[in-house]
Write an enzyme that holds these catalytic residues in place. Structure first.
Site, PDB file in Angstrom:
ATOM      1  N   ASP A 229       6.027 -15.198  -5.637  1.00  0.00           N
ATOM      2  CA  ASP A 229       5.069 -14.129  -5.910  1.00  0.00           C
ATOM      3  C   ASP A 229       5.571 -12.750  -5.506  1.00  0.00           C
ATOM      4  O   ASP A 229       5.231 -11.756  -6.145  1.00  0.00           O
ATOM      5  CB  ASP A 229       3.731 -14.429  -5.231  1.00  0.00           C
ATOM      6  CG  ASP A 229       2.926 -15.473  -5.987  1.00  0.00           C
ATOM      7  OD1 ASP A 229       3.179 -15.646  -7.194  1.00  0.00           O
ATOM      8  OD2 ASP A 229       2.061 -16.118  -5.372  1.00  0.00           O
TER       9      ASP A 229
ATOM     10  N   SER B  95      -1.878 -24.173   1.639  1.00  0.00           N
ATOM     11  CA  SER B  95      -1.837 -22.841   1.051  1.00  0.00           C
ATOM     12  C   SER B  95      -2.350 -22.992  -0.377  1.00  0.00           C
ATOM     13  O   SER B  95      -1.807 -23.776  -1.156  1.00  0.00           O
ATOM     14  CB  SER B  95      -0.397 -22.296   1.039  1.00  0.00           C
ATOM     15  OG  SER B  95      -0.341 -21.077   0.340  1.00  0.00           O
TER      16      SER B  95
ATOM     17  N   ARG C  78      -0.325 -12.825 -11.661  1.00  0.00           N
ATOM     18  CA  ARG C  78       0.335 -11.713 -10.960  1.00  0.00           C
ATOM     19  C   ARG C  78       0.486 -10.458 -11.809  1.00  0.00           C
ATOM     20  O   ARG C  78       0.176  -9.359 -11.353  1.00  0.00           O
ATOM     21  CB  ARG C  78       1.687 -12.154 -10.385  1.00  0.00           C
ATOM     22  CG  ARG C  78       1.626 -13.311  -9.390  1.00  0.00           C
ATOM     23  CD  ARG C  78       0.404 -13.293  -8.504  1.00  0.00           C
ATOM     24  NE  ARG C  78       0.399 -14.354  -7.509  1.00  0.00           N
ATOM     25  CZ  ARG C  78      -0.681 -14.901  -7.004  1.00  0.00           C
ATOM     26  NH1 ARG C  78      -1.871 -14.507  -7.429  1.00  0.00           N
ATOM     27  NH2 ARG C  78      -0.611 -15.836  -6.090  1.00  0.00           N
TER      28      ARG C  78
ATOM     29  N   ASP D  14      -5.525 -12.292   6.291  1.00  0.00           N
ATOM     30  CA  ASP D  14      -4.223 -11.634   6.257  1.00  0.00           C
ATOM     31  C   ASP D  14      -4.275 -10.255   5.617  1.00  0.00           C
ATOM     32  O   ASP D  14      -3.730  -9.288   6.158  1.00  0.00           O
ATOM     33  CB  ASP D  14      -3.204 -12.520   5.519  1.00  0.00           C
ATOM     34  CG  ASP D  14      -2.865 -13.778   6.307  1.00  0.00           C
ATOM     35  OD1 ASP D  14      -3.103 -13.796   7.526  1.00  0.00           O
ATOM     36  OD2 ASP D  14      -2.365 -14.741   5.711  1.00  0.00           O
TER      37      ASP D  14
END
Length: 398
Positions: free
Chosen positions: A124, A175, A95, A14
């Site tokens: 996220d 995922s 993050r 991706d």
């Protein structure tokens, strides 16, 4: 001058496709930034070369494992941070660590836009964009999957059409996001919350039901910081890594929960965080010995709010910074050793030892040598219960 975009780059399909996709959609040059927070996988130099081969004008990689452990995981340990009393903030902690590197790269390369690979459905996207706006309010953010409808089917077609050097293998049914502090698994058959997880979901932990010998470990803390395992000095990163191995081998740290996402939906998540759970459990036990009662009671309220702020992507917020100061002060006396047994999916404290201990054996004992003056208790109870007693008399008269 051509616009530049800094892309949070993982090396996968991706984000590799996103390099060319962003260039076509915006006309901008793309700088790829990959940050290693202990997620494992490919060598950073391989990832850097792939980004360049996919069309990035620049590619940076950063080994941030020690930084992540010390600046992000350690504050969570000191805060006993468990979102909804269970989740040790695995993804939420990584993050802001990544955001810091993205903003630094944007400044270095004169980029005005930062891009990430998040969907419009998860937490996220908020963590990245709220973090970026807090550190650099002038930067703007884009998300190709969310903003330009870059579905996986389209990504594969784009990859094949452009001949990009990235394998378009069959997608995992899950995922997965992982770093040194833990691993998060969602989607696939797990979306039916009646379905139990199966063993192939897990990588960081062994089946806790498998018979094996228990493992005993002693963790030493100084002011809330894990500094030794079984007497051997360790960095924070090493403490997490070693307990990932030892607690993981005993099946410690498996979490299956339905959590409240910031975007308003409930989501089924399966986590495994053996080192995180072992360290937080040990830290809590040491606090129970070394932290004064009223401070401990108030800290539990702060811990919940701190965890919510981090989960919600407000790592760089004024409130989070202020609470950091309180948590640091509350950890000033949290030094000593905790002995734990790791076995059957649990980390259980069996011994506590500290020079800062508030536990007084002579006050606590019921045997000879008891120094607690029990004659004081009668008057204390009368005074302590006075307001409730007065209220009860009034209520009975009505």
């Amino acid at each position: 001058m051509t616009e530049r975009v800094v892309l949070a780059y993982s090396g996968g399909l991706d984000t590799s496709v996103a390099i060319g996709w962003i260039a076509e959609e915006t006309g901008a040059e793309v700088i790829a930034v990959a940050v290693d927070v202990g997620q494992g996988g490919e060598d950073l130099d391989v990832i850097r070369k792939r980004a360049l081969a996919c069309g990035a004008v620049e590619a940076e990689v950063a080994d941030a494992k020690d930084e992540f452990a010390t600046e992000y995981c350690l504050p969570a340990i000191k805060a006993n941070a468990l979102y909804m009393d269970r989740y040790p903030l695995v993804s939420a902690l990584s993050r802001p660590a990544i955001v810091k590197h993205l903003v630094a790269a944007a400044r270095k390369h004169g980029a005005g836009i930062v891009a990430h690979g998040c969907t419009g459905k998860g937490n996220d996207q908020v963590r990245f964009e709220a973090g970026i706006s807090s550190l650099a309010p002038d930067l703007t953010c884009i998300a190709p999957v969310r903003d330009y409808a870059m579905t996986r089917d389209k990504a594969i077609a784009f990859c094949e059409a452009k001949g990009l050097p990235i394998a378009t293998t069959k997608k995992s049914p899950y995922s997965i996001d992982q770093n040194v502090f833990g691993r998060a698994v969602e989607t696939g058959f797990l979306e039916d919350i009646w379905n139990a997880p199966i063993e192939d979901v897990y990588e960081y932990t062994s089946d806790p039901a498998t018979p094996r010998e228990a493992d005993e470990v002693i963790i030493t803390f100084e002011k809330g910081v894990p500094v030794a395992i079984d007497g051997e000095p360790v960095t924070v990163l090493q403490a997490i890594q070693r307990l990932n191995e030892r607690a993981g081998a005993q099946g410690v740290g498996r979490i299956d929960m339905v959590e409240d996402r910031l975007v308003g939906i409930k989501s089924r998540e399966v986590y495994e965080a053996p080192g995180a759970i072992a360290l937080i459990t040990a830290h809590q036990e040491l606090e129970s010995v070394t932290v004064e009662r009223e401070l401990a009671r108030y800290k539990r309220q702060v811990e919940q709010r701190w965890g919510e702020l981090v989960y919600d992507g407000l790592w760089f917020s004024p409130l989070k910074r202020a609470l950091d100061g309180f948590i640091a002060e509350a950890n000033e006396q949290v030094s000593g050793e905790i002995r734990m047994t790791l076995h059957g999916g649990r980390a259980v404290a069996t011994g506590r030892r500290s020079r800062q201990s508030l536990y007084d054996f002579n006050l606590a004992t019921y045997d000879t040598g008891d120094t607690f003056d029990q004659s004081l208790s009668k008057g204390f109870i009368e005074t302590f219960g006075m307001s409730s007693k007065i209220a009860a008399k009034r209520d009975l008269q009505q």
